[in-house]
Design a protein around this motif. Structure first.
Motif, PDB file in Angstrom:
ATOM      1  N   VAL A   5       0.833  -1.211   0.000  1.00 52.26           N
ATOM      2  CA  VAL A   5       0.000   0.000   0.000  1.00 52.26           C
ATOM      3  C   VAL A   5       0.863   1.255   0.000  1.00 52.26           C
ATOM      4  N   GLN A   6       1.968   1.215   0.713  1.00 48.12           N
ATOM      5  CA  GLN A   6       2.859   2.371   0.714  1.00 48.12           C
ATOM      6  C   GLN A   6       3.414   2.649  -0.676  1.00 48.12           C
ATOM      7  N   ARG A   7       3.660   1.595  -1.427  1.00 49.63           N
ATOM      8  CA  ARG A   7       4.231   1.772  -2.772  1.00 49.63           C
ATOM      9  C   ARG A   7       3.171   2.102  -3.812  1.00 49.63           C
ATOM     10  N   PHE A   8       2.007   1.434  -3.746  1.00 47.67           N
ATOM     11  CA  PHE A   8       1.031   1.547  -4.840  1.00 47.67           C
ATOM     12  C   PHE A   8      -0.328   2.115  -4.440  1.00 47.67           C
ATOM     13  N   GLY A   9      -0.573   2.304  -3.145  1.00 43.29           N
ATOM     14  CA  GLY A   9      -1.799   2.952  -2.714  1.00 43.29           C
ATOM     15  C   GLY A   9      -2.963   2.036  -2.409  1.00 43.29           C
ATOM     16  N   ARG A  10      -3.004   0.838  -3.006  1.00 44.98           N
ATOM     17  CA  ARG A  10      -4.090  -0.103  -2.763  1.00 44.98           C
ATOM     18  C   ARG A  10      -3.680  -1.472  -3.292  1.00 44.98           C
ATOM     19  N   ILE A  11      -4.524  -2.470  -3.039  1.00 44.16           N
ATOM     20  CA  ILE A  11      -4.340  -3.818  -3.587  1.00 44.16           C
ATOM     21  C   ILE A  11      -5.644  -4.202  -4.271  1.00 44.16           C
ATOM     22  N   ASP A  12      -5.608  -4.377  -5.569  1.00 45.49           N
ATOM     23  CA  ASP A  12      -6.804  -4.754  -6.313  1.00 45.49           C
ATOM     24  C   ASP A  12      -7.021  -6.259  -6.340  1.00 45.49           C
ATOM     25  N   CYS A  13      -5.930  -6.997  -6.472  1.00 40.64           N
ATOM     26  CA  CYS A  13      -6.007  -8.463  -6.553  1.00 40.64           C
ATOM     27  C   CYS A  13      -4.885  -9.077  -5.733  1.00 40.64           C
ATOM     28  N   ALA A  14      -5.145 -10.263  -5.210  1.00 41.57           N
ATOM     29  CA  ALA A  14      -4.106 -10.987  -4.489  1.00 41.57           C
ATOM     30  C   ALA A  14      -4.185 -12.471  -4.837  1.00 41.57           C
ATOM     31  N   PHE A  15      -3.037 -13.077  -4.999  1.00 47.83           N
ATOM     32  CA  PHE A  15      -2.949 -14.525  -5.169  1.00 47.83           C
ATOM     33  C   PHE A  15      -2.123 -15.071  -4.020  1.00 47.83           C
ATOM     34  N   ASN A  16      -2.765 -15.853  -3.160  1.00 42.69           N
ATOM     35  CA  ASN A  16      -2.076 -16.471  -2.029  1.00 42.69           C
ATOM     36  C   ASN A  16      -1.541 -17.825  -2.481  1.00 42.69           C
ATOM     37  N   GLY A  17      -0.317 -17.798  -3.016  1.00 39.16           N
ATOM     38  CA  GLY A  17       0.250 -18.995  -3.622  1.00 39.16           C
ATOM     39  C   GLY A  17       1.323 -19.672  -2.807  1.00 39.16           C
ATOM     40  N   ALA A  18       1.738 -19.081  -1.701  1.00 40.85           N
ATOM     41  CA  ALA A  18       2.796 -19.690  -0.887  1.00 40.85           C
ATOM     42  C   ALA A  18       2.320 -21.010  -0.309  1.00 40.85           C
ATOM     43  N   GLY A  19       3.164 -22.025  -0.370  1.00 41.42           N
ATOM     44  CA  GLY A  19       2.780 -23.332   0.160  1.00 41.42           C
ATOM     45  C   GLY A  19       3.970 -24.261   0.252  1.00 41.42           C
ATOM     46  N   THR A  20       3.759 -25.379   0.930  1.00 39.92           N
ATOM     47  CA  THR A  20       4.802 -26.391   1.071  1.00 39.92           C
ATOM     48  C   THR A  20       4.172 -27.768   1.031  1.00 39.92           C
ATOM     49  N   GLU A  21       4.942 -28.761   0.571  1.00 41.69           N
ATOM     50  CA  GLU A  21       4.385 -30.104   0.402  1.00 41.69           C
ATOM     51  C   GLU A  21       4.521 -30.986   1.637  1.00 41.69           C
ATOM     52  N   GLY A  22       5.474 -30.714   2.496  1.00 44.77           N
ATOM     53  CA  GLY A  22       5.658 -31.553   3.678  1.00 44.77           C
ATOM     54  C   GLY A  22       6.363 -32.860   3.354  1.00 44.77           C
ATOM     55  N   SER A  23       6.252 -33.802   4.266  1.00 45.18           N
ATOM     56  CA  SER A  23       6.898 -35.105   4.121  1.00 45.18           C
ATOM     57  C   SER A  23       5.920 -36.140   3.579  1.00 45.18           C
ATOM     58  N   TYR A  24       6.427 -37.325   3.318  1.00 39.29           N
ATOM     59  CA  TYR A  24       5.621 -38.425   2.798  1.00 39.29           C
ATOM     60  C   TYR A  24       5.677 -39.565   3.814  1.00 39.29           C
ATOM     61  N   ALA A  25       4.602 -39.714   4.584  1.00 38.19           N
ATOM     62  CA  ALA A  25       4.572 -40.757   5.612  1.00 38.19           C
ATOM     63  C   ALA A  25       3.139 -40.988   6.057  1.00 38.19           C
ATOM     64  N   LYS A  26       2.853 -42.197   6.504  1.00 37.53           N
ATOM     65  CA  LYS A  26       1.533 -42.482   7.055  1.00 37.53           C
ATOM     66  C   LYS A  26       1.343 -41.734   8.376  1.00 37.53           C
ATOM     67  N   ILE A  27       0.098 -41.593   8.770  1.00 38.16           N
ATOM     68  CA  ILE A  27      -0.230 -40.785   9.946  1.00 38.16           C
ATOM     69  C   ILE A  27       0.538 -41.232  11.183  1.00 38.16           C
ATOM     70  N   VAL A  28       0.620 -42.517  11.413  1.00 37.39           N
ATOM     71  CA  VAL A  28       1.300 -43.033  12.606  1.00 37.39           C
ATOM     72  C   VAL A  28       2.761 -42.613  12.643  1.00 37.39           C
ATOM     73  N   ASP A  29       3.371 -42.502  11.460  1.00 39.88           N
ATOM     74  CA  ASP A  29       4.799 -42.199  11.374  1.00 39.88           C
ATOM     75  C   ASP A  29       5.098 -40.730  11.107  1.00 39.88           C
ATOM     76  N   TYR A  30       4.043 -39.914  10.942  1.00 39.73           N
ATOM     77  CA  TYR A  30       4.269 -38.519  10.537  1.00 39.73           C
ATOM     78  C   TYR A  30       4.719 -37.696  11.746  1.00 39.73           C
ATOM     79  N   PRO A  31       5.823 -36.955  11.633  1.00 40.19           N
ATOM     80  CA  PRO A  31       6.301 -36.150  12.764  1.00 40.19           C
ATOM     81  C   PRO A  31       5.337 -34.998  13.079  1.00 40.19           C
ATOM     82  N   GLU A  32       5.021 -34.832  14.342  1.00 43.27           N
ATOM     83  CA  GLU A  32       4.080 -33.788  14.733  1.00 43.27           C
ATOM     84  C   GLU A  32       4.574 -32.405  14.340  1.00 43.27           C
ATOM     85  N   GLU A  33       5.874 -32.171  14.502  1.00 43.57           N
ATOM     86  CA  GLU A  33       6.393 -30.844  14.177  1.00 43.57           C
ATOM     87  C   GLU A  33       6.283 -30.552  12.680  1.00 43.57           C
ATOM     88  N   GLU A  34       6.362 -31.603  11.867  1.00 49.36           N
ATOM     89  CA  GLU A  34       6.204 -31.411  10.418  1.00 49.36           C
ATOM     90  C   GLU A  34       4.749 -31.128  10.076  1.00 49.36           C
TER      91      GLU A  34
END
Length: 273
Positions: A78-107
Motif C-alpha cells: 500500500v505504501q508503494r502503490f496505494g491499494r491492492i486490487d487483486c491478491a494470489f495467495n500462492g505460498a505453500g509447502t508439500e511436507g513429508s511423505y509418511a503415514k499418519i502413525v509415522d508422521y512427525p508432529e512438528e512437520e
C-alpha cells in the motif's frame, strides 16, 4: 457508497512469487498491465521474478506463518502503490511423505502453518486493506444497462488462494498436505460469504500436477512404483500442467470476466478424475 473509475494501473499481490505457479502468476499479471508486489520467504527469488516483469513492482520478503510479517507485506504494497486490487495467495509447502502413525508432529504443524494458517493470515490482512479502499468501476459503459451487476457497483478487490487436487480427496501419506488444502477451501468459502456485500470476491484454484519445483520434490519422495501416476502418463492429456496455465486461471478469477464468481474452487485437473 462512493466509487471511482479505474484509470490507473491496477495492483496485484502474489505470495509464493519466487517460483512455480506464483512466479508465473506475477509474470501474467504484469503482462495484463498490473503493477506487482512479489512476495516470498526467499527474497532473492522474489527479486529474480521482479526482474522478469514488464510493469512496476516491488519484491518483499514474507513469512506467511507470522502475522507481523504478513501485515508488513500488505503495508509495503500500500505504501508503494496505494491499494491492492487483486491478491494470489500462492505460498505453500508439500511436507513429508509418511503415514499418519509415522508422521512427525512438528512437520504437521509446519505444513498446516504455511498452507492453512498462511492463507488465513493473508486473507485477514488483504481483506482488512481492501475494506478501506473505495470500490472501483473499471468499465462503467460495459455495465451501464445492468445497475445491479456488482462490477457496475464497483469492487474493492478480488483474492484467489492456491488449494490443490489434494484438497478435494484424501491421498495416502500426505495427511497434513491434504488437510491444509481442504482447509483452504473452507476458509475461502467463509471469507466469500462474509465479504461479498463489501465488494470483495474470494475464490480458490485446485490444480493437479504442475511442472514446478514442488512437484519435483514431491515425486522424489514417492516410492518408485507411484511416480508414474504423478507424471505425464497419469493424465488423459498426456502431460502435467504448465505453471502458466494455472496463472491464467488465477488472473481470470481476479478479472472483470466473472463478477458473479465468489466462494468457488476451480478444478484444473487435465481430465483426471
Amino acid at each position: 457508497m462512493a466509487t471511482s473509475t479505474n484509470t490507473r494501473k491496477p495492483v496485484a499481490l502474489v505470495t509464493g512469487g519466487g517460483s512455480g505457479i506464483g512466479r508465473a502468476t506475477a509474470v501474467r499479471f504484469a503482462e495484463l498491465g498490473y503493477s506487482c508486489v512479489v512476495a516470498d520467504i526467499d527474497e532473492q527469488s522474489a527479486k529474480e521474478t521482479l526482474g522478469m516483469l514488464q510493469t512496476p513492482g516491488i519484491a518483499v520478503q514474507v513469512d506467511v506463518t507470522m502475522a507481523t510479517s504478513v501485515e508488513a507485506m500488505v503495508t509495503a504494497a500500500v505504501q508503494r502503490f496505494g491499494r491492492i486490487d487483486c491478491a494470489f495467495n500462492g505460498a505453500g509447502t508439500e511436507g513429508s511423505y509418511a503415514k499418519i502413525v509415522d508422521y512427525p508432529e512438528e512437520e504437521y504443524d509446519r505444513v498446516m502453518g504455511v498452507n492453512a494458517k498462511g492463507v488465513w493470515l493473508c486473507l485477514k490482512y488483504e481483506i482488512a486493506q481492501m475494506l478501506q479502499q473505495e470500490p472501483v468501476v473499471s468499465d462503467p459503459a460495459r455495465w451501464a444497462d445492468k445497475p445491479d451487476v456488482c462490477r457496475f457497483r464497483g469492487v474493492r478487490g478480488s483474492i484467489v488462494s492456491a488449494s490443490s487436487v489434494n484438497g478435494l480427496r484424501g491421498v495416502q501419506c500426505l495427511s497434513p498436505y491434504c488437510a491444509s488444502k481442504w482447509a483452504i477451501l473452507g476458509i475461502t468459502e467463509t471469507a466469500a460469504v462474509e465479504y461479498a456485500k463489501d465488494g470483495i470476491r474470494v475464490n480458490a484454484v485446485c490444480p493437479a500436477g504442475t511442472a514446478t519445483p514442488m512437484l519435483d520434490r514431491f515425486c522424489e519422495m514417492l516410492p518408485l512404483h507411484l511416480r508414474g501416476r504423478e507424471g505425464p502418463k497419469g493424465y488423459p492429456l498426456g502431460r502435467v500442467a504448465a505453471p502458466e496455465e494455472i496463472a491464467e486461471a488465477v488472473c481470470w478469477l481476479c478479472s472483470d470476466a466473472c463478477p458473479f464468481t465468489t466462494g468457488e474452487h476451480l478444478k484444473i485437473l487435465g481430465g483426471r478424475m
